[in-house]
Scaffold this active site. Structure first.
Site, short mmCIF file in Angstrom:
data_model
loop_
_atom_site.label_atom_id
_atom_site.label_comp_id
_atom_site.label_asym_id
_atom_site.label_seq_id
_atom_site.Cartn_x
_atom_site.Cartn_y
_atom_site.Cartn_z
N ARG A 189 44.52 50.63 35.78
CA ARG A 189 45.09 50.90 34.23
C ARG A 189 46.42 51.58 34.58
O ARG A 189 46.62 52.08 35.36
CB ARG A 189 44.19 52.12 34.06
CG ARG A 189 42.65 51.89 34.05
CD ARG A 189 42.00 53.29 33.66
NE ARG A 189 40.48 53.07 33.49
CZ ARG A 189 39.79 53.29 34.68
NH1 ARG A 189 40.27 53.47 35.98
NH2 ARG A 189 38.38 53.21 34.19
N CYS A 200 29.98 22.59 39.57
CA CYS A 200 29.35 24.04 39.68
C CYS A 200 28.10 23.77 39.41
O CYS A 200 27.45 23.72 38.35
CB CYS A 200 30.03 24.93 38.91
SG CYS A 200 29.61 26.56 39.03
N HIS A 219 36.35 47.19 21.68
CA HIS A 219 36.04 48.67 21.13
C HIS A 219 36.31 48.98 19.77
O HIS A 219 37.11 48.28 19.19
CB HIS A 219 37.32 49.53 21.96
CG HIS A 219 36.89 49.90 23.49
ND1 HIS A 219 35.63 50.42 23.76
CD2 HIS A 219 37.64 49.38 24.57
CE1 HIS A 219 35.48 50.62 25.16
NE2 HIS A 219 36.76 49.81 25.49
N CYS A 263 25.93 26.51 40.03
CA CYS A 263 25.53 27.74 39.30
C CYS A 263 25.69 27.97 37.75
O CYS A 263 24.84 28.26 37.08
CB CYS A 263 26.12 29.16 40.02
SG CYS A 263 25.91 28.90 41.79
N GLU A 310 46.51 50.73 28.25
CA GLU A 310 45.33 50.80 28.79
C GLU A 310 44.25 50.54 27.74
O GLU A 310 44.67 50.05 26.93
CB GLU A 310 45.30 51.81 29.86
CG GLU A 310 45.17 53.11 28.86
CD GLU A 310 44.58 54.27 29.52
OE1 GLU A 310 43.83 54.16 30.28
OE2 GLU A 310 45.34 55.43 29.30
#
Lengths: 489, 414
Positions: free
Chosen positions: A317, A413, A56, A415, A350
């Site tokens: 959260r 794997c 963020h 994928c 959070e």
């Protein structure tokens, strides 16, 4: 300070999420005996695994709040840190879109808050710019944040702890702290793996930080669990999303609103919702919310109505605001207890805690540094050996790897194109996290469209080759066993 | 990476279709045939199908999956076919360059023609969006079959099976043999999706209930599955409130459908059908990418391995002829699925082709059925066939002997 074998450590960190791991890594710069105690069978088993994985920029919290300050400071550190630790990440930018003209004022409010808090580069852009930045997005206006990005939150957490471990820190898994005793100037932390004495304790137990604090006699906090559900598409879903697209934060949503986020591998994540739940571990998905996620995301991006999903998950959260109360904002708590000097509480971390974690870690080091002389280690190594995924290698690199070690030639794997060499390396992690989910988070085995249908039997074989008997194979430790012995045959 | 190894025909996948394709190519005279299998042994999913019921059409007797595989493998090893196991193809380009990884090395391979025989994968919990927790104890039926039959592991004590696909039915019986209590099989549709004989021999003979129009609406349990909530569904397949019941169990098996595994086909730009999930092919089983052929479960889901093998023989033969330079004019005649038909395959024909056989599947159970292949423009009937009963679980065939020059429709009428 005493030698490493001593039972007393200088700092014990409780909780191996991103915050605890960042603290551990930051403190590992100094001549300190460090110990991290994690309750679960791997790091990042709590809040740090069930989130959007967004770096963020810092405009969502009020300027001046600890959330905003640690976010902006963390933003300044996290890209460099991710690079040093070899954690996959990308600076994508982000759009907060207003579908109607009247929502433009909300974007301006966000921008003003961000500008005030020192968030770099925010601008309001029009429809044409939205289309240019993200052809899939709709909107009249958007707030464009050029420094927002994406990162794998659990890989980041693991890398932080591994770097701390390289620099001498100890990490113990499946070591929940059940009791705290304070005597002789030391905190004594009782766990099933033994009792550990520490001069300092950093409580970064996430959802359970209030409970851990209470063990030390600190009854100051109430953490309210708010569940956020997600849906995730196949990386090959036909749509390619460049950057996270958020709605104008709904006024009645305790989160940031249901948004659409790309992963580094090309999946698209829808979510999260925000519902108060009773049980801090109740991370179940519900059909009601799955329907709502699709509807909300479809409003922002109609093309999403055509895609199918490969998985649903949820995170919880740790909110500090009572869902029934009137407060909308609860700030991070990063403080040394007045009642128990030497005990530092990190509570209510959070969103944007993932981005803020490195800055919170520096704050914690600062708190300890005011009381004692922290001596930098001359040989501190800030980097972690970079691991290259087979899937990301070009032909020449693959050829070289396989000719050097045939395990690179054995696909486990289908994928995500993960090789046996990568699975074995993951299982030989320094913390001995050897669950199915530990392999998944380190390698991406099981995160693809077949959701482990192909790789599960193979990983079960490799686990046994690596010395884990079939009966001890679990999804995520505890009672999550996969098998009940062998068949008579 | 400059050296590219060249072959005439490369077959991707060594299961019932791929083994047959390699044989078909060889028998049609292909010089260099390379068969690539990602498992350590040939045979594909046949190896974990220890039950019998295989070979009825190909060998005229019923044998187990491993025995069926063994017979095909014996034929393959007798031929000068280059077989590589533990070799997974990671990429395929439209001009038929393959990227292959194995313990022996990573390399590029170039083929004159390619046969896709990668099989299928299973639908998952995430795809059908079952709400609830995410504990251990949730397995797709095929993965469970692998763990039980190949690794000899006990996957639980009390199981619920969602979906009545054949593997789920087979596993219901298999688990019962091992002392696992199978509490029931729940199917969202009004009919079983697996073969009738499997419903009879795997469920009814063991008293395992099959609940139709029912589904799992919630999974409970934090560490390991503790129970599932099942509910009836309405005609729109939506759960009906008030019909929920809780079934204690520690294991949930999912047998909710198979998906042709066309990741490589997509990389090569092969056109896929949204109905079958497999390639769109012409009467030679060639896909929209010239020189790339498809057969078996990667083309469309089969209920019987033998049919996958027959398709493999045909695709292999055509791939060999393509590699030898034979070119068939592009498919211009389109075949569509008419009333009550889910799909008909091949979807395209070369105009003027004759003697073409279609595979088709009905959309719902039908009784006293007349199947018609009609001209779209002329309404001319090219072929008709009568069936007492047709089930969506059973792949059927219909042949047109005449020359076809117009678009066709396959339809079923009760």
């Amino acid at each position: 300070m005493a030698d490493k074998k001593s039972a007393v450590c200088d700092v014990a960190v409780i909780g191996g999420g991103v915050v605890g791991s960042a603290v551990l890594r930051e403190l590992s710069r100094y001549e300190l005996r460090l110990l991290l105690l994690e309750r679960d069978a791997d790091l990042a088993e709590g809040i740090s695994k069930g989130n959007s994985g967004v770096i963020h920029a810092g405009f969502n919290a009020p300027a001046g709040s600890l959330k905003a300050r640690t976010n902006v400071a963390g933003l300044g550190m996290i890209y460099g840190l991710a690079w040093e630790l070899g954690v996959p990440h990308r600076k994508t930018g982000k759009l907060v879109v207003a579908l109607a003209d009247e929502d433009r004022s909300r974007l301006e409010e966000l921008k003003a808050e961000g500008d005030k808090g020192g968030v770099p580069g925010l601008e309001i852009v029009d429809e044409t710019a939205i289309r240019r930045l993200e052809p899939l997005a709709r909107g009249r206006w958007a707030l464009y944040s050029p420094h927002t990005g994406i990162i794998s939150p659990y890989e980041f957490t693991i890398a932080l702890s591994e770097c701390a471990w390289q620099n001498g820190a100890r990490v113990l898994l499946e070591a929940p702290v059940g009791a705290v005793d304070f005597r002789g100037g030391l905190f004594h932390l009782a766990t099933p793996k033994g009792t550990f004495a520490a001069r300092w304790v950093v409580n970064s137990a996430g959802l359970f930080s209030e409970d851990v604090a209470r063990l030390a006699g600190i009854d100051d906090f109430r953490v309210f669990p708010f569940r956020g559900e997600y849906l995730i598409t196949d990386k090959d879903c036909g749509l390619r999303l460049n950057l996270p697209v958020y709605p104008v934060p709904p006024r009645d949503d305790p989160g940031l609103g249901i948004h659409i986020t790309p992963t580094l591998e090309g999946n698209i994540i829808l979510g999260p919702s925000a519902e108060p739940v009773e049980d801090k571990r109740d991370d179940a998905s519900t059909s009601e919310v799955m329907g709502r996620l699709k509807a909300e995301a479809g409003r922002l991006m109609p093309e999403l109505s055509r895609v199918s999903f490969i998985h649903s998950y949820a995170g919880i959260r740790p909110k500090l605001v009572d869902p029934s109360g009137r407060d909308r904002f609860g700030d991070f708590i990063v403080e040394e207890s007045a009642l128990r000097p030497g005990w530092i509480n990190l509570v209510g971390i959070e969103s944007p805690g993932l981005t803020a974690a490195p800055a919170i870690a520096v704050m914690v080091a600062g708190m300890i540094g005011t009381k004692e002389d922290l001596r930098p280690k001359p040989d501190f190594d800030p980097e972690r050996p970079h691991r290259r995924r087979f899937a990301a290698m070009d032909d020449d690199e693959r050829t070289g790897r396989v000719s050097g070690d045939a395990d690179w030639g054995e696909m486990v794997c289908r994928c995500e194109h993960v090789t046996r060499a990568e699975v074995v390396a993951a299982l030989r992690n320094p913390f001995r996290a050897r669950t199915m989910d530990a392999v998944k988070r380190r390698t991406r085995c099981g995160m693809g469209r077949c959701q482990g249908g192909f790789c599960t039997p193979r990983i079960v074989e490799i686990l046994q080759d690596e010395g884990v008997p079939a009966d001890r194979i679990t999804k995520r430790g505890g009672g999550s066993r996969l098998f009940y012995g062998r068949l008579k045959g | 990476m400059e050296t590219i190894e060249a072959h005439d025909v490369v077959v991707i996948g060594g299961g019932p279709a791929g083994l047959a394709a390699a044989l078909g190519a060889r028998r049609a005279g292909a010089g260099g045939v390379l068969l690539l299998e990602r498992e350590r042994t040939l045979g594909g999913i046949l190896n974990q199908c220890v039950h019998d019921g295989f070979g009825l059409f190909l060998y005229k007797e019923t044998i187990s999956g491993p025995e069926y595989a063994e017979r095909l493998i014996e034929d393959v090893v007798r031929e000068p076919i280059k077989v590589e196991t533990g070799a997974m193809v990671l990429d395929l380009t439209a001009d038929r360059v393959l990227r292959v990884n194995s313990r022996a090395g990573y390399r590029l391979v170039k083929a004159k023609s390619v046969v896709l025989a990668m099989g299928c994968r299973e639908r998952t919990r995430g795809m059908i969006e079952i709400p609830g927790t995410r504990p251990a104890g949730i397995f797709t039926a095929g993965s469970a079959q692998n763990l039980v039959n190949l690794q000899n592991l006990r996957i639980g004590n009390q199981a619920v099976i969602l979906g009545s696909g054949d593997i789920g039915l087979i596993m219901a019986r298999r688990l019962t043999f091992e002392g696992v209590a199978v509490k029931g099989v729940f199917e969202i549709l009004p009919w079983a999706s697996g073969l009738e004989r499997n419903v009879r021999q795997c469920l009814m003979d063991f008293g395992i209930p099959l609940e139709l129009r029912s589904t799992v609406v919630e999974i409970r349990g934090r560490d390991r599955v503790e129970s599932v909530v099942v509910a009836k569904v309405d005609d729109r397949l939506a759960p009906v409130a008030g019909t929920e019941s809780v079934i204690p169990c520690d294991t949930l098996l999912l047998s909710v459908g198979l998906i042709p595994e066309n990741e490589l086909s997509k990389r090569a730009g092969v056109e896929l059908s949204p109905i079958t999930g497999g390639a769109v092919v012409d009467q030679t089983l060639m896909t929209s990418a010239p020189g790339i052929f498809s057969c078996g479960n990667v083309l469309h889901i089969h209920d019987v391995a033998d049919w996958a093998s027959f398709e493999g023989f045909a695709a292999g033969e055509r791939a060999a002829r393509y590699a030898a330079g034979e070119r068939v004019a592009g498919g211009t005649v389109r075949i569509s699925a008419g009333p009550n038909v889910k799909y008909a395959l091949p979807q395209f024909l070369t105009s003027g082709a004759a003697g073409v056989e279609w595979s088709f599947r009905v959309a719902r159970p039908l009784r006293n059925v007349q199947v018609l292949v009609k001209g779209k423009a002329t309404e001319k009937v090219y072929s008709r066939k009568k069936f007492g009963r047709l089930l969506p679980s059973e792949l059927q065939k219909i042949k047109v002997r005449q020359t076809v020059k117009e678009d066709l429709e396959v339809s079923c009428h009760e």
